[in-house]
Write an enzyme that holds these catalytic residues in place. Structure first.
Site, PDB file in Angstrom:
ATOM      1  N   CYS A   6      83.965  49.119  50.372  1.00  0.00           N
ATOM      2  CA  CYS A   6      83.733  49.452  48.938  1.00  0.00           C
ATOM      3  C   CYS A   6      84.518  48.653  48.044  1.00  0.00           C
ATOM      4  O   CYS A   6      85.532  47.891  48.496  1.00  0.00           O
ATOM      5  CB  CYS A   6      83.855  50.859  48.350  1.00  0.00           C
ATOM      6  SG  CYS A   6      82.499  51.927  49.203  1.00  0.00           S
ATOM      7  N   ASP A   7      84.191  48.429  46.706  1.00  0.00           N
ATOM      8  CA  ASP A   7      85.175  47.622  46.099  1.00  0.00           C
ATOM      9  C   ASP A   7      85.334  48.437  44.799  1.00  0.00           C
ATOM     10  O   ASP A   7      84.215  48.885  44.116  1.00  0.00           O
ATOM     11  CB  ASP A   7      84.630  46.146  45.835  1.00  0.00           C
ATOM     12  CG  ASP A   7      84.683  45.361  46.996  1.00  0.00           C
ATOM     13  OD1 ASP A   7      85.829  44.895  47.376  1.00  0.00           O
ATOM     14  OD2 ASP A   7      83.820  45.250  47.595  1.00  0.00           O
TER      15      ASP A   7
END
Length: 420
Positions: A6-7
């Site tokens: 994820c970011d």
């Protein structure tokens, strides 16, 4: 562990325009998982003897909880990302390192996201909530609805109108870094090095005892608790580095639209495709002027490049978000054996969006018309929201139904394509 990344991003003045803090997150999850957007009003809990049921375990309740909007995998209690009525936003990431991940059921990182939002009116208070709960209940359990066992430790990016905090964990041990200006991002690796503003009291002694740190050289959290060469962290081709580059490319001119462009970026891998994909996205505008409302944009659908960012603003008596709420089923978490049957959790928006995506892949002319209409709807919403931010005026009658109405407008774009 890069395939299940994820970011999460934050940009603060002077990196942003108009003295705003901008928060953004892509939630990258298994490709068949549905993410819903749900709202829970503020509540008073008189009977504190009643325990609060999180995804796997029950914990003590608190006297009062704040109103929250969440983007969450529809099968669990917590959330990948969300915001509360006080302008606190939190997103979490999966991280792994030297400290062994515990499969035993405890609080998920996603439960801690929701608990931080429910119980804290500033970013630092949310950090306090999370580390206190981590100490008391621990983190652990399967983070996937299915037979695949998918467990991890967590890092968190927590922001409010004034500042942001990065909180990274390894089991019960943790370090936190305060961010007051510029840009910061987290991905699926420990990233706090020597700038440690708060920490678990036994974090260093535990690392020394395990032989990970000699007690003499400068303490580097990421280098000590993971296998990273932190000197190469900013030059490696991974997503953390790519996200940092994109933020810095726009430094000084970052707006909420810039943050959406970053979340939509496919060459960097930030907008993920494949077995794990970007299942939902969120961007929040947190003005430093407390007289201006915070605005939270959520997609509730996969692939931000082919989704509409729809605005949500906290005011009293908000309409329920029915078209982005998944059907409820007998709890697959509590049933034994767990996750034996995977129910159909698709909400109305998700169904229509997925049907429309099939058109995008097969009929070029229709696809172009549909994408143009989605872009037009989004631009109108952005203009309207910018006007609210500039003029500080809210049409309360309209705002109570803002997100649900935008969702209906989006579904209306999909329908002619699906039925023909």
């Amino acid at each position: 562990m890069e395939p299940c990344s994820c970011d999460t991003f934050v940009a603060l003045p002077p990196a942003t325009v108009n003295n705003r803090i901008i928060f953004g997150k892509n939630s990258d999850r298994p490709c068949d998982e549905v993410q819903e957007v749900v709202y829970f009003p503020a509540a008073v809990h008189d009977n504190l003897k009643e325990h609060l049921k999180c995804t796997y375990i029950e914990i003590d309740q608190v006297p009062e909880t704040y109103a929250i909007v969440l983007s969450r995998p529809a099968w669990l209690w917590g959330a990948e990302m969300g915001a509360n009525e006080h302008g606190v936003c939190i997103g979490n990431e999966a991280v792994w390192g030297r400290e062994e991940v515990c499969d035993e059921e405890a609080l998920l990182g996603m439960d801690l996201v929701r608990l931080g939002l429910e119980r804290a009116d500033t970013a630092e208070k949310a950090l306090n909530v999370i580390v206190d709960l981590l100490e008391k209940y621990g983190q652990g359990g399967n983070c996937s609805e299915g037979k695949m066992v998918f467990s991890y430790h967590n890092s968190f990016l927590i922001a409010d109108r004034n500042e942001a905090w990065v909180l990274e964990t390894a089991g019960k041990y943790w370090a936190a870094e305060k961010v007051q200006e510029g840009v910061r991002n987290i991905s699926n690796q420990l990233s706090i090095t020597t700038k440690i503003d708060r920490e678990h009291p036994d974090m260093r002694s535990y690392a020394k005892q395990k032989g990970w740190w000699d007690g003499k050289k400068e303490f580097d959290f990421a280098a000590t608790y993971s296998y990273l060469d932190t000197t190469k962290m900013m030059t490696s081709p991974g997503r953390y580095c790519e996200g940092y580059k994109l933020l810095n490319k726009h430094k000084g001119n970052i707006t909420f639209e810039t943050m959406m462009e970053i979340l939509r970026d496919k060459p960097s891998g930030i907008n993920m495709e494949g077995e794990f994909l970007t299942t939902a996205s969120m961007v929040s505008i947190l003005p430093q002027d407390s007289n201006v409302p915070c605005i939270h944009f959520l997609t509730g659908t996969p692939d931000p490049e082919r989704s509409v960012f729809k605005p949500f603003i906290f005011i009293p008596n908000i309409s329920q978000l029915l078209d982005t709420s998944s059907p409820t089923f007998e709890d697959s978490v509590k049933k034994k054996p767990q996750f034996n049957i995977k129910p159909d959790r698709r909400h109305l928006l998700y169904q229509k969006h997925q049907q429309a995506l099939e058109i995008l892949d097969n009929k070029e002319e229709k696809a172009k018309t549909m994408l143009d209409n989605m872009s037009k709807l989004e631009k109108e919403l952005f203009k309207e929201m910018e006007s609210i931010l500039q003029n500080k005026h809210l049409d309360v009658d309209k705002i109570v139904n803002l997100f649900p109405q935008c969702t209906k407008d989006e579904i209306r774009i999909y329908k002619p394509n699906i039925s023909s």
